[in-house]
Enzyme design. Structure first.
Site, PDB file in Angstrom:
ATOM      1  N   HIS A  26       0.834  -1.203   0.000  1.00  0.00           N
ATOM      2  CA  HIS A  26       0.000   0.000   0.000  1.00  0.00           C
ATOM      3  C   HIS A  26       0.875   1.263   0.000  1.00  0.00           C
ATOM      4  CE1 HIS A  26      -3.187  -2.540   2.241  1.00  0.00           C
ATOM      5  NE2 HIS A  26      -3.732  -2.234   1.095  1.00  0.00           N
TER       6      HIS A  26
ATOM      7  N   LYS B 145     -16.201  -6.787   5.015  1.00  0.00           N
ATOM      8  CA  LYS B 145     -15.252  -7.717   5.638  1.00  0.00           C
ATOM      9  C   LYS B 145     -15.251  -7.405   7.134  1.00  0.00           C
ATOM     10  CE  LYS B 145     -12.282  -6.989   1.599  1.00  0.00           C
ATOM     11  NZ  LYS B 145     -11.044  -6.344   1.126  1.00  0.00           N
TER      12      LYS B 145
ATOM     13  N   ARG C 269      -2.066  -6.276  -8.506  1.00  0.00           N
ATOM     14  CA  ARG C 269      -1.100  -7.361  -8.310  1.00  0.00           C
ATOM     15  C   ARG C 269      -1.383  -8.481  -9.310  1.00  0.00           C
ATOM     16  NH1 ARG C 269      -2.908  -7.639  -2.235  1.00  0.00           N
ATOM     17  NH2 ARG C 269      -4.727  -7.059  -3.414  1.00  0.00           N
TER      18      ARG C 269
ATOM     19  N   SER D 126      -2.920  -7.840   2.704  1.00  0.00           N
ATOM     20  CA  SER D 126      -3.269  -7.681   4.128  1.00  0.00           C
ATOM     21  C   SER D 126      -3.831  -8.978   4.696  1.00  0.00           C
ATOM     22  CB  SER D 126      -4.314  -6.577   4.308  1.00  0.00           C
ATOM     23  OG  SER D 126      -3.818  -5.346   3.877  1.00  0.00           O
TER      24      SER D 126
HETATM   25  P1  ADP Z   1      -9.789  -3.421  -0.905  1.00  0.00           P
HETATM   26  O1  ADP Z   1     -10.668  -3.984   0.159  1.00  0.00           O
HETATM   27  O2  ADP Z   1     -10.367  -2.229  -1.598  1.00  0.00           O
HETATM   28  O3  ADP Z   1      -9.202  -4.423  -1.866  1.00  0.00           O
HETATM   29  P2  ADP Z   1      -7.131  -3.209   0.224  1.00  0.00           P
HETATM   30  O4  ADP Z   1      -6.723  -2.433   1.418  1.00  0.00           O
HETATM   31  O5  ADP Z   1      -6.974  -4.681   0.285  1.00  0.00           O
HETATM   32  O6  ADP Z   1      -8.615  -2.791  -0.041  1.00  0.00           O
HETATM   33  O7  ADP Z   1      -6.380  -2.680  -1.056  1.00  0.00           O
HETATM   34  C1  ADP Z   1      -6.482  -1.326  -1.453  1.00  0.00           C
HETATM   35  C2  ADP Z   1      -5.807  -1.158  -2.785  1.00  0.00           C
HETATM   36  O8  ADP Z   1      -4.408  -1.435  -2.666  1.00  0.00           O
HETATM   37  C3  ADP Z   1      -6.310  -2.103  -3.866  1.00  0.00           C
HETATM   38  O9  ADP Z   1      -6.278  -1.414  -5.092  1.00  0.00           O
HETATM   39  C4  ADP Z   1      -5.297  -3.216  -3.870  1.00  0.00           C
HETATM   40  O10 ADP Z   1      -5.233  -3.854  -5.125  1.00  0.00           O
HETATM   41  C5  ADP Z   1      -4.027  -2.429  -3.572  1.00  0.00           C
HETATM   42  N1  ADP Z   1      -2.985  -3.259  -2.987  1.00  0.00           N
HETATM   43  C6  ADP Z   1      -3.074  -4.064  -1.917  1.00  0.00           C
HETATM   44  N2  ADP Z   1      -1.897  -4.693  -1.680  1.00  0.00           N
HETATM   45  C7  ADP Z   1      -1.029  -4.272  -2.640  1.00  0.00           C
HETATM   46  C8  ADP Z   1       0.325  -4.566  -2.968  1.00  0.00           C
HETATM   47  N3  ADP Z   1       1.030  -5.449  -2.275  1.00  0.00           N
HETATM   48  N4  ADP Z   1       0.874  -3.923  -4.012  1.00  0.00           N
HETATM   49  C9  ADP Z   1       0.144  -3.060  -4.734  1.00  0.00           C
HETATM   50  N5  ADP Z   1      -1.144  -2.743  -4.503  1.00  0.00           N
HETATM   51  C10 ADP Z   1      -1.734  -3.340  -3.461  1.00  0.00           C
END
Ligand code: ADP
Length: 173
Positions: free
Chosen positions: A20, A44, A98, A136
Site C-alpha cells: 500500500h 469484511k 497485483r 493484508s
Molecule cells: P480493498 O478492500 O479495496 O481491496 P485493500 O486495502 O486490500 O482494499 O487494497 C487497497 C488497494 O491497494 C487495492 O487497489 C489493492 O489492489 C491495492 N494493494 C493491496 N496490496 C497491494 C500490494 N502489495 N501492491 C500493490 N497494490 C496493493
C-alpha cells in the site's frame, strides 16, 4: 493557475502493508493532493477498527508526504466510492494491481464505476516486484499463525499486528 490534481486511493488498509505504502508514494508523485480513503462499509470483518487503521496509515504517510512534497490526507468514507470521489473533487482514483488476481474484480469495478461517473478515471499502478505477493489478508493469517510479518509491514505496524494477534489468542513463537 492550473487546477489542483486530486487523487483518491481507496481501500480497507487492514492493516496498511508495504505494498500500500509503495502505491501511495508512487501515486503521490503524480498529483498535488492524494486522499487515502478508508472504506467504512467493507463487508469484511476487520482486524483493526477504522480508527486504528486510520491512525496507522496516517502516521506512515506523514514521512512520505514530506519526502514527495505532496499533500497526503487520510479520511474514511461511507457509501459509494464514486460519490466520495466526487465529493472531494478527485479527478482520478488510484488502485494497485497485483499479478492476475486483482484484475477480474477491478475490471468489473471500473466498468460499473464508469457508468456512475465517466469523468473520473481509475488509474492502476502495478505492484512493484518486491510487493507483488503482499496482501493484508495473508499478512494477518501469517501473524495469527505466529509467523514473522516484518518483511511485509513497517516496524510500527508489525508491532501493532503482533500485539493484536496475541490479544486474539493467535499462536505465539
Ligand atoms: P480493498 O478492500 O479495496 O481491496 P485493500 O486495502 O486490500 O482494499 O487494497 C487497497 C488497494 O491497494 C487495492 O487497489 C489493492 O489492489 C491495492 N494493494 C493491496 N496490496 C497491494 C500490494 N502489495 N501492491 C500493490 N497494490 C496493493
Amino acid at each position: 493557475m492550473a487546477k489542483e490534481r486530486i487523487a483518491l486511493y481507496p481501500g480497507s488498509f487492514d492493516p496498511t502493508t508495504l505494498g500500500h505504502l509503495d502505491i501511495i508514494r508512487r501515486g503521490a508523485k503524480l498529483v498535488d493532493r492524494l486522499v487515502v480513503g478508508l472504506a467504512m462499509n467493507t463487508g469484511k470483518s476487520p482486524m483493526f477498527t477504522l480508527e486504528e487503521r486510520t491512525e496507522m496509515v496516517a502516521y506512515e504517510v506523514e514521512k512520505i508526504s514530506k519526502e514527495v512534497g505532496t499533500i497526503i490526507e487520510v479520511h474514511s468514507f461511507r457509501g459509494l466510492l464514486m460519490h466520495y470521489a466526487e465529493q472531494i473533487g478527485a479527478q482520478v482514483i488510484f488502485r494497485g494491481l497485483r499479478a492476475v488476481t486483482d484484475f477480474d474484480y477491478e475490471f468489473q469495478m471500473v466498468g460499473m464505476n464508469a457508468r456512475l461517473n465517466s469523468e473520473i478515471e481509475v488509474a492502476f499502478l502495478m505492484a512493484s516486484e518486491k510487493h507483488q505477493f503482499i496482501a493484508s489478508r495473508l499478512v494477518k493469517e501469517i501473524g495469527l499463525m505466529g509467523g514473522n510479518v516484518r518483511p511485509f509491514l513497517t516496524p510500527r505496524i508489525a508491532e501493532r499486528l503482533a500485539t493484536r494477534c496475541r490479544e486474539k489468542g493467535g499462536i505465539q513463537r
